[in-house]
Design a protein around this motif. Sequence first.
Motif, PDB file in Angstrom:
ATOM      1  N   GLN A 175      -7.476  -0.002  -0.545  1.00  0.00           N
ATOM      2  CA  GLN A 175      -7.872   1.382  -0.262  1.00  0.00           C
ATOM      3  C   GLN A 175      -9.385   1.513  -0.159  1.00  0.00           C
ATOM      4  OE1 GLN A 175      -5.892   3.451   0.753  1.00  0.00           O
ATOM      5  NE2 GLN A 175      -6.363   5.557   0.195  1.00  0.00           N
TER       6      GLN A 175
ATOM      7  N   THR B  39     -10.015   5.459  -9.507  1.00  0.00           N
ATOM      8  CA  THR B  39      -9.458   4.597  -8.467  1.00  0.00           C
ATOM      9  C   THR B  39      -8.826   5.442  -7.361  1.00  0.00           C
ATOM     10  OG1 THR B  39      -7.393   4.431  -9.730  1.00  0.00           O
ATOM     11  CG2 THR B  39      -9.036   2.702 -10.074  1.00  0.00           C
TER      12      THR B  39
ATOM     13  N   CYS C 290      -3.943   7.523  -9.414  1.00  0.00           N
ATOM     14  CA  CYS C 290      -5.391   7.468  -9.630  1.00  0.00           C
ATOM     15  C   CYS C 290      -5.707   7.460 -11.125  1.00  0.00           C
ATOM     16  CB  CYS C 290      -6.059   8.661  -8.956  1.00  0.00           C
ATOM     17  SG  CYS C 290      -5.816   8.716  -7.164  1.00  0.00           S
TER      18      CYS C 290
ATOM     19  N   ARG D  91      -3.718  -2.559  -4.604  1.00  0.00           N
ATOM     20  CA  ARG D  91      -3.677  -1.277  -3.889  1.00  0.00           C
ATOM     21  C   ARG D  91      -5.053  -0.625  -3.859  1.00  0.00           C
ATOM     22  NH1 ARG D  91       0.916   1.613  -3.351  1.00  0.00           N
ATOM     23  NH2 ARG D  91       0.052   3.457  -4.411  1.00  0.00           N
ATOM     24  N   VAL D  92      -5.790  -0.711  -4.967  1.00  0.00           N
ATOM     25  CA  VAL D  92      -7.129  -0.133  -5.023  1.00  0.00           C
ATOM     26  C   VAL D  92      -8.086  -0.888  -4.107  1.00  0.00           C
ATOM     27  CG1 VAL D  92      -9.137   0.185  -6.510  1.00  0.00           C
ATOM     28  CG2 VAL D  92      -6.878   0.886  -7.307  1.00  0.00           C
ATOM     29  N   THR D  93      -8.026  -2.223  -4.153  1.00  0.00           N
ATOM     30  CA  THR D  93      -8.913  -3.022  -3.313  1.00  0.00           C
ATOM     31  C   THR D  93      -8.724  -2.700  -1.838  1.00  0.00           C
ATOM     32  OG1 THR D  93      -8.876  -4.823  -4.946  1.00  0.00           O
ATOM     33  CG2 THR D  93      -9.616  -5.362  -2.732  1.00  0.00           C
TER      34      THR D  93
ATOM     35  N   LEU E 173     -16.410   0.566  -6.581  1.00  0.00           N
ATOM     36  CA  LEU E 173     -16.170   1.996  -6.352  1.00  0.00           C
ATOM     37  C   LEU E 173     -17.475   2.770  -6.256  1.00  0.00           C
ATOM     38  CD1 LEU E 173     -13.155   2.457  -8.795  1.00  0.00           C
ATOM     39  CD2 LEU E 173     -13.068   2.588  -6.305  1.00  0.00           C
TER      40      LEU E 173
ATOM     41  N   SER F 246     -11.134   3.891 -14.064  1.00  0.00           N
ATOM     42  CA  SER F 246     -11.280   2.436 -14.185  1.00  0.00           C
ATOM     43  C   SER F 246     -12.341   2.042 -15.203  1.00  0.00           C
ATOM     44  CB  SER F 246     -11.659   1.844 -12.821  1.00  0.00           C
ATOM     45  OG  SER F 246     -12.925   2.340 -12.400  1.00  0.00           O
TER      46      SER F 246
ATOM     47  N   ASN G 144      -1.818  -2.135  -9.115  1.00  0.00           N
ATOM     48  CA  ASN G 144      -2.953  -1.251  -8.888  1.00  0.00           C
ATOM     49  C   ASN G 144      -4.173  -2.004  -8.372  1.00  0.00           C
ATOM     50  OD1 ASN G 144      -3.894   1.504  -9.055  1.00  0.00           O
ATOM     51  ND2 ASN G 144      -5.228   0.817 -10.712  1.00  0.00           N
TER      52      ASN G 144
ATOM     53  N   SER H   3       0.819  -1.216   0.000  1.00  0.00           N
ATOM     54  CA  SER H   3       0.000   0.000   0.000  1.00  0.00           C
ATOM     55  C   SER H   3       0.850   1.263   0.000  1.00  0.00           C
ATOM     56  CB  SER H   3      -0.934   0.004   1.216  1.00  0.00           C
ATOM     57  OG  SER H   3      -0.188   0.103   2.421  1.00  0.00           O
TER      58      SER H   3
ATOM     59  N   ALA I 240      -6.254   4.769  -5.249  1.00  0.00           N
ATOM     60  CA  ALA I 240      -4.841   4.579  -4.914  1.00  0.00           C
ATOM     61  C   ALA I 240      -3.954   5.221  -5.979  1.00  0.00           C
ATOM     62  CB  ALA I 240      -4.512   3.095  -4.786  1.00  0.00           C
TER      63      ALA I 240
END
Length: 727
Positions: free
Chosen positions: A204, A312, A317, A200-202, A246, A320, A197, A180, A314
């Motif tokens: 976040q 996104t 950005c 990291r997105v999940t 999201l 998506s 990504n 992260s 993280a």
Amino acid sequence: MGSSGVAKRNNRYLGVTEPISLSGPTEFDVIKTRDLEKFLEDARLYESQEEAVSREEVLGRLDQIVKIWVKKISRAKGFNEQFVQEANAKIFTFGSYRLGVHGPGADIDTLCVGPRHATREEDFFMELHNMLAEMPEVTELHPVPDAHVPVMRFKFDGVSIDLLYAKLALWVIPEDLDISQDSILQNADEQTVRSLNGCRVTDQILRLVPNIQNFRTTLRCMRFWAKRRGVYSNVAGFLGGINWALLVARICQLYPNALPSMLVSRFFRVFIQWRWPNPVMLCEIEEGTLGLPVWDPRKNFRDRLHQMPIITPAYPCMNSSYNVSSSTLRVMIEEFQRGNEICEAIEANKGEWSSLFDSYPFFEAYKHYLQIDITAANEDDLRKWRGWVESRLRTLTLKIERHTFGMLQCHPHPNNFSDKTRLFHCCYFMGLQRKQGVPTHEGEQFDIRVTVEEFKQSVNIYTLWKSGMEIQVSHIKRRSIPLFVFPGGIRPLRPSRSAAVAEGLTVSKANVSNMVQAIKPSVTICDKTADATDEGTKQKHTITVASRIDNVVEMFESHKDESRKRKREEDHSESSADAQRLSNQSNESPENVAAPGGSGSSEELGICSADQASKEAEALAIKNISGSPSATLAALPEELDELDDFKLQKLAKNLTDSGNGCPEVHSTTKPAETLKGHYVANGAAQELEAAELSAPCCSAPPAATTQRKPLIRISLSSVGKATGKNA
């Protein structure tokens, strides 16, 4: 279960704006949430304990395999034995599995993180691939090294795995690695950044929602709804798993104390009012210190062309949902509207959750379809060929939109079908319709043969093409839909008039009279030729009658939509004064919105109240949120049609001069109206690969024209067929 404290902002709320309401659940919400959870359980959306244990075992085994793999390649590269023993690789999960919303049989999205000396091309896609291929528990191994995000797909003991690879600038990967941290991206290549990504997105997202359990239940519900309504597919131009996550997370931020039943309802209420292409964001976009490109329409022209930006959270950005086209956005907005109407009925205790999840009647929704058939020589070739064609299908939608200037709308079906009477075959379908609300001229047609030919060429450049891989594209009408697409191979009966009434499609006497008057001329023509012996003549007049009836039906649907629009405008006008008064009283402050578990006074934003004025106040709050989501984007022009004619003319010239192969906008065309369609179409085109952008486009329209948009004549019945590599 709450989110991590690090997600809390200094202003005590999650997200880029204040919540719409802090109201807690009512007893009615509790009951409806319980009903919703029972429905999801009955729909078998939760995996069994046995399957959960099996997945954990597979992930543990896969982690052991990549650790063996990295030591093997370290030894082969000549490193000493001490270094070999310290060499390490690690498996992370992301997507639906990491979010906790996966169902039975779902894929597990996984990421292998390796050291700097373990290359992607040779070590991951060759050495690790060969190790997996030799294992009897691994089946259907399919590497896709040239994908936007390179991936290796396979089944491990029957569990589907999508395995990505990230090569970090570290000699040794620590077992407690925290991906992260932004520093993990230091000196990483583009494919590694994309691969990281997902994880990291999940993570976040889970930090940025106020209640993880409510988020999971709501997301599970929305994913199921999207699949049932045919709008769950990133590759087809709709939304994929991360996009839905999201959107749901944003609703959770706006209603932090709401239960899933209310969150589902507010999902539809918010997003039917969202002013696209204003972006949905869970947090402010950070520029970062590594110089990686982030989504920023102030700086990046292509970012302005995105139809439905969902950003996104993280770094870096990104949008998506760049696959969304104007056609697929239209379909999703219509589905949001339907969902909102059903949820309002449920809140009024006049509906059931099951009606929300009715399957979309795709093969009854349109009169015209494109059928894309693909075949291969064997099962393995078909799997590879199918994956490639699926990845290109959205470009067909974009090309049709661009070549017809948005006048012909496409609705791709997200799934494929197979004719069991044909070996190694599957096909895809795409609904076609003329843009609604636009005057049509008798005999006006669309000729998309050139478009289909371009699509065929873009598909046939497949680098792994083999003999037997063929594609055929043909136009069919609704009555000619092949039977194998229907359950049990039986074509369902058309909906009866009573079913139409049940759906709220009532027809007034005036509408019936208008329809009869419109049909009369064709009926008269048909009667006059009733004694004709020439079958071709009879068929011609029969088609004329059918075509006229179809036109009347379209006219009625358009009239019905206009009536609904006028009613909404009247309702809005009647209560806007009350909404403004309530908004002024609330001062847009969480303290002035109802407290959790509060009684629901007239000065809240009306989440649990049926009062119309409160709903209008909520609508005003939604408008403000979707209109100005972030200080980061303060300098961005609000909408394209807000630009003046001079800027539009200049922008049109820039598009033409950029060499994208699309026809010019003629000076006789009204700039604001032409470019609004032309600009979006070209924006979608710019998401295509360079090879496609350089391909010849359809011929430019005649220079002398008084049409508001260039007119292209099309015959849907003459769509070209493309077969074979050299066709």
